[in-house]
Write an enzyme that holds these catalytic residues in place. Structure first.
Site, PDB file in Angstrom:
ATOM      1  N   CYS A 270       0.805  -1.231   0.000  1.00 56.60           N
ATOM      2  CA  CYS A 270       0.000   0.000   0.000  1.00 56.60           C
ATOM      3  C   CYS A 270       0.837   1.280   0.000  1.00 56.60           C
ATOM      4  O   CYS A 270       0.794   2.046  -0.965  1.00 56.60           O
ATOM      5  CB  CYS A 270      -0.904   0.016   1.231  1.00 56.60           C
ATOM      6  SG  CYS A 270      -2.085  -1.309   1.215  1.00 56.60           S
TER       7      CYS A 270
HETATM    8  N1  NAD Z   1      -2.884  -5.580   2.407  1.00 60.44           N
HETATM    9  C1  NAD Z   1      -3.258  -4.449   2.963  1.00 60.44           C
HETATM   10  O1  NAD Z   1      -2.807  -4.107   4.056  1.00 60.44           O
HETATM   11  C2  NAD Z   1      -4.261  -3.530   2.301  1.00 60.44           C
HETATM   12  C3  NAD Z   1      -4.900  -2.572   3.071  1.00 60.44           C
HETATM   13  C4  NAD Z   1      -5.836  -1.731   2.495  1.00 60.44           C
HETATM   14  C5  NAD Z   1      -6.092  -1.853   1.129  1.00 60.44           C
HETATM   15  N2  NAD Z   1      -5.449  -2.774   0.364  1.00 60.44           N
HETATM   16  C6  NAD Z   1      -5.789  -2.860  -1.059  1.00 60.44           C
HETATM   17  O2  NAD Z   1      -6.668  -3.959  -1.250  1.00 60.44           O
HETATM   18  C7  NAD Z   1      -6.431  -4.597  -2.499  1.00 60.44           C
HETATM   19  C8  NAD Z   1      -6.108  -6.069  -2.301  1.00 60.44           C
HETATM   20  O3  NAD Z   1      -4.906  -6.162  -1.537  1.00 60.44           O
HETATM   21  P1  NAD Z   1      -4.451  -7.516  -0.830  1.00 60.44           P
HETATM   22  O4  NAD Z   1      -3.362  -7.132   0.113  1.00 60.44           O
HETATM   23  O5  NAD Z   1      -5.614  -8.258  -0.308  1.00 60.44           O
HETATM   24  O6  NAD Z   1      -3.831  -8.318  -2.070  1.00 60.44           O
HETATM   25  P2  NAD Z   1      -3.373  -9.841  -2.068  1.00 60.44           P
HETATM   26  O7  NAD Z   1      -2.340  -9.953  -3.119  1.00 60.44           O
HETATM   27  O8  NAD Z   1      -3.081 -10.288  -0.678  1.00 60.44           O
HETATM   28  O9  NAD Z   1      -4.674 -10.629  -2.521  1.00 60.44           O
HETATM   29  C9  NAD Z   1      -5.267 -10.463  -3.754  1.00 60.44           C
HETATM   30  C10 NAD Z   1      -5.903 -11.800  -4.135  1.00 60.44           C
HETATM   31  O10 NAD Z   1      -6.621 -11.587  -5.333  1.00 60.44           O
HETATM   32  C11 NAD Z   1      -6.449 -12.723  -6.163  1.00 60.44           C
HETATM   33  N3  NAD Z   1      -6.743 -12.300  -7.523  1.00 60.44           N
HETATM   34  C12 NAD Z   1      -5.986 -11.597  -8.384  1.00 60.44           C
HETATM   35  N4  NAD Z   1      -6.675 -11.360  -9.525  1.00 60.44           N
HETATM   36  C13 NAD Z   1      -7.883 -11.934  -9.377  1.00 60.44           C
HETATM   37  C14 NAD Z   1      -9.034 -12.032 -10.199  1.00 60.44           C
HETATM   38  N5  NAD Z   1      -9.081 -11.454 -11.396  1.00 60.44           N
HETATM   39  N6  NAD Z   1     -10.083 -12.721  -9.728  1.00 60.44           N
HETATM   40  C15 NAD Z   1     -10.050 -13.305  -8.514  1.00 60.44           C
HETATM   41  N7  NAD Z   1      -9.002 -13.226  -7.673  1.00 60.44           N
HETATM   42  C16 NAD Z   1      -7.926 -12.554  -8.110  1.00 60.44           C
HETATM   43  C17 NAD Z   1      -5.017 -13.149  -5.919  1.00 60.44           C
HETATM   44  O11 NAD Z   1      -4.838 -14.508  -6.256  1.00 60.44           O
HETATM   45  C18 NAD Z   1      -4.895 -12.910  -4.404  1.00 60.44           C
HETATM   46  O12 NAD Z   1      -5.259 -14.054  -3.664  1.00 60.44           O
HETATM   47  C19 NAD Z   1      -5.307  -3.784  -3.151  1.00 60.44           C
HETATM   48  O13 NAD Z   1      -5.880  -2.782  -3.959  1.00 60.44           O
HETATM   49  C20 NAD Z   1      -4.618  -3.148  -1.969  1.00 60.44           C
HETATM   50  O14 NAD Z   1      -3.946  -1.942  -2.328  1.00 60.44           O
HETATM   51  C21 NAD Z   1      -4.544  -3.643   0.939  1.00 60.44           C
END
Ligand code: NAD
Length: 433
Positions: A270
């Site tokens: 992030c």
């Molecule tokens: N991790 C954090 O602390 C955090 C906090 C706030 C916001 N975010 C935001 O949330 C979003 C997700 O982050 P995250 O940390 O959960 O990512 P992550 O990489 O942990 O998880 C994303 C998941 O989505 C899956 N994926 C990818 N493309 C896909 C598709 N087309 N269909 C279905 N599944 C799919 C991946 O296999 C993975 O399991 C991002 O935009 C991130 O910036 C993350």
């Protein structure tokens, strides 16, 4: 029964796309509150593990996950056809940067295309992935309109940013207020009603753009303040004072100040990434976001600065970096988690190796790492390995490490996280940022 009523009765069927650090805890929170939730993910191994009740995040116990599966409240799948039977779809897929540092929105497009392709009237669709302003309105909305959806009437579309802080035991999904901005007031109301079932407070805003910007501003705020603390550490070094002591003193002011501390750089999915989504969008609008550019430059210079600190500390002990044994404590981007995405530790270790140092590392959360094509396995920080290292380099302040013992045994400690503060040490043995 209307969707609003089905949400109130917890009868609405939820699908959450992306079962990562954001999507999985969110799915589980809805399942706990009584909804039937399907987690969709394209990663087959992840889906299999989840259906076996195996959690990979510190925010969710495997037993809790297994119990929800047993009660029929949660299941994971890679089959998008479940969307045909879903009343509510929430998108939580990654939003990384391309090599060029431009937004890579391809995961959002792929997920939203699956939803739009199976759109049926009456659905609520919420995007949670952090993204640039106007994504919901300019990118998602036309996909549904092309299928004949009438927003605010038979399609309810909103943006609600996730704010999860993985590994934070005080604030979990259910404790953190949500910001919600729908395309129309009806979209906002419905999405807000959904989240009110699981969080203490929902703050409604006038549009998805405001909600998208609120999330970016939160992360720019952290990024800029961390950069200020990092640059302040450089200033304090020039003046020969302890940065930590100064910041702790300033933090006694009970108003108008918030303490941020220096570190080896920024990591995770992030803070290093999201501000660049905003500056990219602004550049398209002919405006250069100067604070974001400067903060990014300062934060990204920290790994090189840490290598310089190690090199100078060794030099004072008549050792050179080439051939020195460096034991790094922690490689995860932050305390208590096993996530190494964008972790500055990896760049630091890579740079140290390039300069001829013999690098090893310990991290109870990260069993192995890839250093530019070379795989490295974690080791235990034993008394022997601490004593044998020319320098112990603290890069992540995991609670599992024994810092007192480290300071007692290691001949030299470079501490980038103030993990050793308050521990007495002989003059020159511990170098801090
Ligand atoms: N991790 C954090 O602390 C955090 C906090 C706030 C916001 N975010 C935001 O949330 C979003 C997700 O982050 P995250 O940390 O959960 O990512 P992550 O990489 O942990 O998880 C994303 C998941 O989505 C899956 N994926 C990818 N493309 C896909 C598709 N087309 N269909 C279905 N599944 C799919 C991946 O296999 C993975 O399991 C991002 O935009 C991130 O910036 C993350």
């Amino acid at each position: 029964m209307t969707l609003a009523e089905r949400i109130r009765n917890h009868e609405a069927r939820l699908a959450i796309i992306g079962q990562g650090y954001v999507g999985l805890p969110l799915a589980v929170e809805f399942a706990r509150s009584g909804f039937s939730v399907t987690g969709i993910d394209t990663d087959l191994d992840r889906v299999t593990a989840l259906n076996l009740g195996r959690s990979y995040t510190p925010d969710l116990d495997s037993e809790d996950l297994a119990a929800l599966i047993h009660q029929g409240r949660y299941e994971a799948t890679s089959d998008f056809s479940v969307l045909e039977r879903s009343d509510v779809v929430i998108i939580c897929v990654p939003t990384p940067l391309r090599k060029s540092k431009d937004p890579d929105i391809s995961f959002v497009v792929a997920a939203a295309s699956e939803v739009a392709g199976r759109y049926h009237p009456g659905q609520l669709v919420v995007l949670e992935s952090t993204t640039y302003p106007e994504t919901t309105e300019e990118l998602l909305l036309p996909m549904f309109q092309a299928k004949g959806a009438k927003v605010g009437e038979d399609l309810f579309l909103a943006f609600s940013p996730e704010r999860i802080d993985p590994g934070n035991p005080t604030f979990k999904v259910g404790d953190i207020p949500k910001v919600v901005g729908g395309i129309t007031p009806a979209c906002t109301r419905l999405a807000a009603a959904l989240y009110r079932e699981i969080v203490p407070r929902v703050h409604e805003v006038s549009s998805p753009k405001v909600a998208e910007l609120a999330k970016l501003y939160e992360n720019v705020f952290r990024n800029v303040n961390i950069a200020l603390a990092n640059e302040f550490a450089l200033m304090c070094r020039h003046l020969g004072v302890s940065t930590r002591e100064v910041i702790d003193a300033a933090a006694t002011k009970p108003f108008g100040f918030m303490a941020f501390y220096p570190g080896p750089g920024i990591g995770g999915h992030c803070i290093p990434v999201d501000p660049l989504y905003l500056s990219w969008k602004l550049r398209l609008n002919g405006y250069e976001a100067r604070f974001i550019t400067l903060a990014d430059e300062i934060n990204r210079s920290m790994p090189a600065y840490v290598v310089e600190l190690v090199s100078e500390a060794l030099n004072r002990r008549r050792r050179c970096l080439n051939g020195a044994k460096i034991l790094a404590l922690g490689v995860a981007y932050k305390r208590g988690v096993g996530d190494v995405r964008e972790s500055p530790a990896l760049e630091i270790l890579r740079r140290l190796r390039e300069k001829g140092a013999e690098v090893s590392y310990a991290d109870p959360h990260v069993p192995c790492i890839d250093l530019g094509g070379t795989a490295l396995k974690a080791s235990e920080p034993t008394d022997e390995s601490l004593a044998a290292a020319d320098c112990v380099l603290i890069l992540t302040d995991h609670p599992e490490f024994d810092y007192r013992r480290t300071v007692e045994i290691a001949p030299l400690v470079v501490d980038t996280r103030s993990a050793t503060r308050g521990i007495p040490s002989p003059e020159g043995r511990v170098i801090t940022l």
